[in-house]
Design an enzyme around this catalytic site. Structure first.
Site, PDB file in Angstrom:
ATOM      1  N   ARG A  73     -30.329 -23.752   0.568  1.00  0.00           N
ATOM      2  CA  ARG A  73     -29.261 -24.117   1.319  1.00  0.00           C
ATOM      3  C   ARG A  73     -29.183 -23.074   2.510  1.00  0.00           C
ATOM      4  NH1 ARG A  73     -28.275 -29.421  -0.778  1.00  0.00           N
ATOM      5  NH2 ARG A  73     -28.881 -29.137  -3.148  1.00  0.00           N
ATOM      6  N   ASP A 104     -29.704 -36.389   4.329  1.00  0.00           N
ATOM      7  CA  ASP A 104     -28.742 -36.346   5.176  1.00  0.00           C
ATOM      8  C   ASP A 104     -28.539 -34.807   6.066  1.00  0.00           C
ATOM      9  OD1 ASP A 104     -27.850 -38.873   5.980  1.00  0.00           O
ATOM     10  OD2 ASP A 104     -26.978 -38.725   4.120  1.00  0.00           O
ATOM     11  N   ASP A 128     -31.604 -39.560  -4.266  1.00  0.00           N
ATOM     12  CA  ASP A 128     -30.281 -40.243  -4.210  1.00  0.00           C
ATOM     13  C   ASP A 128     -30.592 -41.451  -3.599  1.00  0.00           C
ATOM     14  OD1 ASP A 128     -29.095 -38.292  -5.611  1.00  0.00           O
ATOM     15  OD2 ASP A 128     -28.335 -37.428  -3.899  1.00  0.00           O
ATOM     16  N   ARG A 172     -23.724 -39.195  -5.790  1.00  0.00           N
ATOM     17  CA  ARG A 172     -22.407 -38.691  -5.606  1.00  0.00           C
ATOM     18  C   ARG A 172     -21.845 -39.761  -5.052  1.00  0.00           C
ATOM     19  NH1 ARG A 172     -21.362 -34.028  -7.334  1.00  0.00           N
ATOM     20  NH2 ARG A 172     -23.191 -32.558  -7.364  1.00  0.00           N
TER      21      ARG A 172
END
Lengths: 323, 323, 323, 323
Positions: A73, A104, A128, A172
Site C-alpha cells: 500500500r 480500483d 473481489d 466489501r
C-alpha cells in the site's frame, strides 16, 4: 528501436497475478523488447526498486499464488509528488510504458500516470471481481473455489451435528464471491451488500428447513454486510440455532490459480503488451463474453463498483433451488 | 448363533469416521453377523434411534467427511439413568455388543457401559489426537493436511505483502495439530499448551527475520493457549508488525479423509469387530508403530490427555530449522 | 572448526525431498557449519556441480514437489572410478561428509563412499516405500494420496456407467502404494507382487458384485505384476466387463508433499545432520513407530525389498471388507 | 394443473451433472410441479426405469462427480422404435415434458423426441466442450482443472529429471481441454485436432529449450490427434529426448465440480425448467458471455463440432509466451 516496458502489481494480491506477469514478460521478450519488473507496487516505483527480467525469471511461476513482484500500500501515490517520483524513476531506467496489475486503487495510479503523459495499461487483478468493464478479474475464480472447498468441508460437520454455519467470505462492496460460492455450495442463504436482508425471514427459513428434517443450514455472508461474529450473535439470540461463524479470511487470497484464472491472466497479460505495441494506453483490459476487450481507465473508474452487480441472477436462482 | 453388534459415533465428528463405520459393518456381515447403526450418538442410543445396516448402506461412504450416523452431545449419559436407558434399548433390539467411535468423552460412556456389563469396544476418532494409548486417532491426519493447505495459501499472501500471519488451529489441551502443521509448513513459531511461550522472544525472532530480509512470518497458535484475536492484539501492540489472525475453525473437521486416515479407520474398525468376536471388551483400539493394539478403556482414560505430548521432538526440531 | 556437509538427491524424485534438503541445510547452518548442494545426484558429484547453500536458498521450497537439487541416473558411480571422481570433488570443495537422499540404488553409492572412508549418511526418499529398516520413506504418503484422489475420481465415472476400472499404480517389487490406496479407496481387488492372484477368482468376485447390484468394480494393480493394458485385455476376454485401465504413471511422483511427508522429511534431514555431528556415518535414517532410528547401510541393503511386506495385513483386511 | 417433468443424463458423465439435476428437481418442486428421474439415460427411458424425486433425493449431491441418475449408451434410441418405447413410458408415467443432459449424441435423442411431438429441452453436459451455441458445457471447467493439477505434478518430476513429458488429454474432435490446460500450465507445445502439427518444429523447439537451459518440456496432446504412445515413440526416434507419455484418461471425467461448473449447471437446470414452464421446447440451453441463452436443437446439431474452435486465440498466445 527496443522498447522498455515496466510491470508492477499493486493492492491486494490475487492468484493468477504471476501468470499475468509471466505472460507480459514473455510476450515483451518474444517481441524483441525489454521487460522491467518493479517490486512492491507504487512504493517500489517511487523508490526505484526496478530490475530487468529475463525469460527464466518468470519460469515456474505460473502455478504460484501471490505475486513475485510483491505488493504494498502506498497512499503517497495519490499525490502529484509521489507520481512525479515514479515518473522520474521510469525515465531513469529508460522505461517508456507501464503495465499495472491490481484493483480500483491501483487503477487510480495508472490513470494519474496516463494523464501525466506516461503510457500505462491496467490489468484487473483482485479476488473481489468488483471492477467495471470486465466480466471477471484475475483471482476471482480461484477465490470462489477456495471458498467452495471450505464450505464443502463445513457442510460435512454441519450435517453430522445438525448445525447452522455462517461463513463470512470476502467482499466489501461486492457480493460476487458470496454469490458464486453460495450458489455453488447450495447455501440456504446468501447475504450480500447488493440485497436487503431480513433476519425474520432467515429465521423462518431455518425453521422451515428443520421441520422438513434438514440436517444443516449454511449461510454465506459477504464481509461488507456485517461482521460474521455479529451475525452469529444476532441469529443465536433468536433461538436455539447453535449457529457458528467461520471467517475464511486471507486464505481466499492464496493458492495455486485455477485453469480459468491462469488462462484469463495469460490472455490479459499478452493483450496489455499488444495494446502498448499498438500505441494504445490509458486503458484497462477486460473480458466480455469470450472477447478480450479494453476500456478507458477513467471510464472504468467512474463506474466504480459497477452500479448493479451483473450476477444478481444467481441470487434469485439460489432462492428458488436452495431451500 | 448370529451376533448383533451396534455402532455409534459420538462427540465431535472427524474425517474417517465413515471409513471406520464401513469397516465395522462390512466385517460384521462378512462374519455372518448383523450390524446395527445407532444415530446421534448416546442420545440416539437412549432414544432407540437404531436400525439394521446392510452392505449397501455403507457403500460410497469411505471418502466422505463427517459421520453418516450423525453425532450429538448428550450429557445425560454421564448418569446411571441415561446409561440404563441405553442398555434397555440395546436389549430391545437384541444387540449384544457395541462399538463406540469418538474421543475422551465418548470413551467415558463406553467405560460405563462396560462396567454395567454390556460388552463395548472404543475406537479413537477425534481430530485432536489427544487420546492415550495410540500414536494417532482417526481424523488427525486429515485435519493436519487441511490446516497445512490453508497455511500454504496464507503464505502466498503473507509473502506478497511482507506480513505476519497468526493461524489459530484446533487443539484445546493438545498441540498436535499445531505441531504437525507448524513443522510441516515451516512456521517460524509454534505456540502450544504443552510449552511456555514468551512474547519477548517471539518479537525478537520476528525482528531478526525481518533484518535478514524474510518476506513473512507465520505463527501457529493452538486454540487452547489463547484466542487468536488476543494474540494478534498483543503482538501488534509491540510494534508495526501488521499481524493478522486467521482462525481456521470447523473447516479442520471436514473434508474427504486422507489415505492415512482411511487405512487407520479401516484397520481400527476391522479390529474392533475381531476383538468382540474373541469375547474381548472394555478396551479401546490404538496404533503403536505399525501394530494395531488395544488397551483397557479405564487405563486410557486415567492417562487422559497423555501426561506428555509424544511429538515434542517436532517442536524442538522446528526451532532449529524454521527461523 | 567449521564443518562442510554436502547433500545430494539421487534416483527417482519424491515429494518431500525438498523438505529434507531444507531441514539439512537449515540445521547445518544453525549449528554454525556450511552446507553444500550437489546437483544432479552422483553425476553432479563426479562432475563437481557443487555450490554453497544459504538459509534463503531453501526458503519456500518446503511445499514443492520434486527436488531443487535435481536428480539423474549415473550408472558409472557403481564403479570405483566413478566413486573416486566423486571423492576428489568433495575434497576439492573441502567437504568432509555427505548426506544422500534416495532409494536403494542411491544407498549403494552411499555405501561405497562410506566404505571408501568418506562419511556418508542416507535418507530414504522414494515413493515406493521399499526400503528395509524404516516403516515409511519420504514421498510414499503423498503418492498414496495422489493415487487415492485419482481413484476417487474414477469411481464417480465407474459408478455412473456401471463399469470395471483397473488402476495401475507404481510399485515394481513392492505393493505398498497399491495396498494403501487400495484399502483407502475400498477397491474390490488389490493385485500386488507379494501375493498370488487368480483371474478366475477375480472374475467370480466381479460377477458376485454385479449380482448384488454393485455399480462398479475397482481393481488396483501394482505395475510390477503385469502391465495394466494386458490385465485389461485378459479380463475383457473373460466376459462383457467393459473393463478400462488407467495408468496413473508419473503423476504419482509429483505434487506438494502431505503433512506426513513434510514432517517425516524434516525429522529425517535434521537427524542426518545430528548423526554426522556425533561422528556417526555409514548409516541410514528410518522411522519405526514414533522413533527416528538409524541402521547400517550395508544391513539395510542386504535386506533389500524387505523379505516380507510389513503391510500385508491391509491386504487381508481389504478382502473381508471390500467385496 | 400439476406438470410432470422428467430428467435424464446420457452419454459420458461429466462433473456438474448432479448440480444440474438438483437445480431441475428443486425448481420443479418450487413451482408446485412434480419431478421424475429417469435412470440410465435413454435405455432407462425405454425400459421405464423412472421414479418421482423429492427435494431430499437431491440433497448433498451438488458437490459430487458423476451422475446420480446413471448413464448408458443405448444405440437403439436412434431408431423410431426405440424412441416410441420411450414416449410410451413417458405417457405411462404421465410425464409431459423432458430435460436431457448430455452431449451431441444425447441431443440427437432430444431432437427426435421433440420432432415426435414430445416437449424436450437439452442441457449441454460433456467435458469436451464441443457443443455449438454455448461458450461452455457442464464439466469442462472441472476437467481442465483436473488436467492442470496432473500437469503441475508432472512438471515437478519433469524438472527434477530434465525430461520431456507428453500428456494425452481428452478431446476427440475438439482441442478445448488441451488448449485450456496447455495455456494454463505453460506447456511448450499444444497439439490439437484443429491445428496442423509438424514434428520437425516440435523437435526444433525442444532443442532450443534445452540449449537455453530449460529443465523440462511439456507437450499436451489431444487424444483425437494420435495416441500418446505413438507420439512418444515418434519423438524418441528423433533423438535422445527421454520423452514419456502420461495418458490422463477417465480421471478427467470425475471429481467434485468446480465453482464454475456448479454455477453453470445450476443456472442451466433452472433455465431449462423455466423454458418448459413457458411452453418452449425443442431447444437447448447455452451460455454466451454472461447470458444464459437457448437455441433450436436442430440448429445446434447442424453446427456440430463447431466449424471453428472459438478458443484458437489461446493457441496463438501460447506460442508466443510458452517457449
Amino acid at each position: 528501436m527496443v522498447k522498455r516496458i515496466g510491470i508492477l502489481t499493486s493492492g491486494g494480491d490475487a492468484p493468477g497475478m504471476n501468470a499475468a506477469i509471466r505472460a507480459v514478460v514473455r510476450k515483451i521478450i518474444f517481441d524483441g523488447n525489454e521487460a522491467y519488473g518493479i517490486r512492491y507496487g507504487y512504493r517500489g516505483l517511487a523508490e526505484g526498486d526496478i530490475r530487468k527480467l529475463s525469460v527464466n525469471d518468470v519460469s515456474d511461476t505460473l502455478s504460484k499464488g501471490g505475486t513475485m513482484l510483491y505488493t504494498a500500500r502506498y497512499p503517497e501515490f495519490k499525490n502529484k509528488e509521489g507520481q512525479q517520483k515514479g515518473i522520474e524513476q521510469l525515465k531513469k531506467f529508460g522505461i517508456d510504458s507501464l503495465i499495472v496489475i491490481g484493483g480500483d486503487g491501483s487503477y487510480q495510479g495508472a490513470k494519474a500516470l496516463s494523464e501525466a503523459g506516461f503510457p500505462t495499461v491496467g490489468i484487473p487483478g483482485t479476488i473481489d471481481n468488483d471492477i467495471a468493464g470486465t466480466d471477471f478479474t484475475i483471482g476471482f475464480d480461484t477465490a470462489c473455489n477456495t471458498a467452495l472447498e471450505a464450505i464443502d468441508k463445513l457442510r460435512d460437520t454441519a450435517t453430522s451435528h445438525m448445525r447452522t454455519f455462517i461463513v463470512e467470505v470476502m467482499g466489501r462492496d461486492a457480493g460476487d464471491i458470496a454469490l458464486w460460492s453460495g450458489l455453488g455450495s447450495g447455501a440456504e442463504q446468501i447475504i450480500i451488500p447488493e440485497a436487503e436482508f431480513n433476519m425474520d425471514e432467515i429465521v423462518a427459513q431455518v425453521d422451515r428447513g428443520r421441520e422438513r428434517g434438514k440436517k444443516h443450514t449454511i449461510i454465506i455472508l459477504a464481509e461488507g454486510v456485517m461482521r460474521g461474529a455479529d451475525f452469529e450473535k444476532a441469529l443465536n439470540e433468536r433461538g436455539d440455532y447453535h449457529a457458528r461463524v467461520t471467517v475464511l479470511g486471507h486464505v481466499q487470497r492464496g493458492g495455486a490459480p485455477t485453469a480459468r484464472d491462469r488462462v484469463l491472466a495469460s490472455m490479459f497479460g499478452y493483450t496489455a503488451v499488444e495494446l502498448l505495441n499498438k500505441g494504445k494506453s490509458g486503458v484497462c483490459i477486460g473480458i466480455q463474453g469470450k472477447d478480450i476487450v479494453y476500456n478507458d481507465i477513467s471510464k472504468v473508474l467512474s463506474g466504480k463498483q459497477r452500479t448493479t452487480n451483473p450476477y444478481m441472477a444467481l441470487y434469485d436462482v439460489n432462492n428458488e433451488i436452495s431451500y
